[in-house]
Write an enzyme that holds these catalytic residues in place. Structure first.
Site, PDB file in Angstrom:
ATOM      1  N   HIS A 106       0.756  -1.201   0.084  1.00 31.82           N
ATOM      2  CA  HIS A 106       0.073  -0.050   0.039  1.00 31.82           C
ATOM      3  C   HIS A 106       0.978   1.151   0.020  1.00 31.82           C
ATOM      4  CE1 HIS A 106       1.191  -0.586   4.246  1.00 31.82           C
ATOM      5  NE2 HIS A 106       0.964   0.783   4.362  1.00 31.82           N
ATOM      6  N   ASP A 108       0.549   4.914   2.037  1.00 27.51           N
ATOM      7  CA  ASP A 108      -0.153   5.488   3.125  1.00 27.51           C
ATOM      8  C   ASP A 108      -1.341   6.372   2.703  1.00 27.51           C
ATOM      9  OD1 ASP A 108       1.065   3.987   4.984  1.00 27.51           O
ATOM     10  OD2 ASP A 108       2.956   5.687   5.233  1.00 27.51           O
ATOM     11  N   HIS A 262       4.746   0.037   0.162  1.00 28.98           N
ATOM     12  CA  HIS A 262       5.486  -0.677   1.076  1.00 28.98           C
ATOM     13  C   HIS A 262       4.813  -1.801   1.684  1.00 28.98           C
ATOM     14  CE1 HIS A 262       3.749   2.602   3.372  1.00 28.98           C
ATOM     15  NE2 HIS A 262       3.652   2.090   4.518  1.00 28.98           N
ATOM     16  N   ARG A 277       5.257   6.464  13.960  1.00 25.10           N
ATOM     17  CA  ARG A 277       5.183   6.828  12.546  1.00 25.10           C
ATOM     18  C   ARG A 277       4.769   8.346  12.565  1.00 25.10           C
ATOM     19  NH1 ARG A 277       1.291   4.317   8.257  1.00 25.10           N
ATOM     20  NH2 ARG A 277      -0.109   6.348   8.805  1.00 25.10           N
TER      21      ARG A 277
END
Length: 305
Positions: A106, A108, A262, A277
């Protein structure tokens, strides 16, 4: 800014490419909110070139310092549905004990229009073995498409949503994780129509906008959409188009979320893996012919309220 879209700077970073098509390690640079403008420009320049940067042993970073560093790269934004870590403003914790296993390809938050420009991920607890993350270069994936597929995707649009079949993209998913996805991640349903090929606002490169948030391609049935998505994804995730990172505690990865996908490899069993994150605000994608992405859900008046 230079003619090719990159930033002027005089700082020379110690950069070692990791993969042939994507990824580089930056050595000897402690990340912090105290980076000067020239150092920041050098990091961004390297990011646009290599798509993902790795920084070993950034043990001095805590949550607040990670957020402070993020402000040097742009404007941090919180996740639209998942609560931030307690005591932080923007930081999202991905804890394997609480469903934090993003084991599907995907980009983000593509279910909103101006999805993040970049993500900054810090390893807090790493498994003794396993738990790597792999990135794919969606710019080179587009460049290497056969000409007939390029002609198809150049004019193709897709609807992205956070309300998707979570279990379909993963193996061995328990009921608790499925329920958490529905109750937290998809607590507000978003749908956005994006071009499959967007023009990068800094480099001018054409890059594929795909990944597991795609619900369907505009004008195609669900079944045809799934077949086409698998075909295109296979081009994105070819091994020669990827880089894989073996995490150590204190490592930081920064990726250009407008030019990558990623996948967090879920191969570490009951070992604990904790990542934190921060994402940087992005822009609304623009297609090759100059059209912008548009929000379908929630309706504009609901968002304004």
């Amino acid at each position: 800014m230079s003619a090719d879209g990159y930033l002027y700077h005089t700082t020379q970073l110690d950069i070692a490419p990791v993969g042939g098509s994507i990824g580089a390690e930056v050595r000897g640079l402690p990340l912090s909110g105290e980076l000067n403008d020239d150092q920041t420009a050098a990091v961004l320049d390297a990011l646009y070139k290599h798509k993902v940067l790795f920084f070993r042993d950034q043990h001095h970073l805590d949550d607040k310092a990670q957020e402070a560093f993020a402000t040097r790269l742009g404007r941090p934004v919180a996740h639209p549905t998942v609560p931030v870590r307690e005591g932080s403003s923007y930081l999202l914790e991905l804890d394997s004990l609480h469903g934090g296993r993003a084991s599907s390809w995907h980009t983000d938050v593509t279910f909103v229009d101006a999805y993040p420009a970049a993500s900054i991920l810090r390893s807090v607890t790493s498994p003794a073995s396993g738990g790597d993350t792999t990135w794919a270069n969606t710019t080179t994936a587009y460049e290497r498409l056969p000409a007939p597929l390029k002609a198809l995707v150049d004019n193709l649009w897709a609807v992205h949503s956070n309300d998707y079949d979570y279990a379909a993209t993963r193996s061995n998913v328990d009921d608790e994780r499925i329920q958490r996805h529905k109750q937290v991640f998809a607590s507000t349903v978003y749908e956005t129509e994006h071009p499959v090929v967007r023009v990068h606002p800094v480099t001018g490169e054409r890059t594929l906008l795909l990944g597991h948030f795609i619900k369907r391609f505009v004008g195609l049935s669900s079944s045809d959409s799934q077949v086409l998505l698998r075909l295109l994804q296979d081009h994105v995730i070819k091994l020669e188009n990827t880089v894989r990172w073996r995490w150590r505690e204190g490592d930081v990865a920064i990726w250009d979320n407008r030019a990558t996908q990623h996948y967090a490899v879920d191969d570490y069993g009951d070992q604990r893996r904790v990542m934190r994150r921060v994402t940087i605000a992005g822009d609304v994608p623009v297609s090759i012919d100059g059209r912008s992405s548009r929000t379908l859900k929630p309706a504009a008046q609901a968002v304004a309220a």
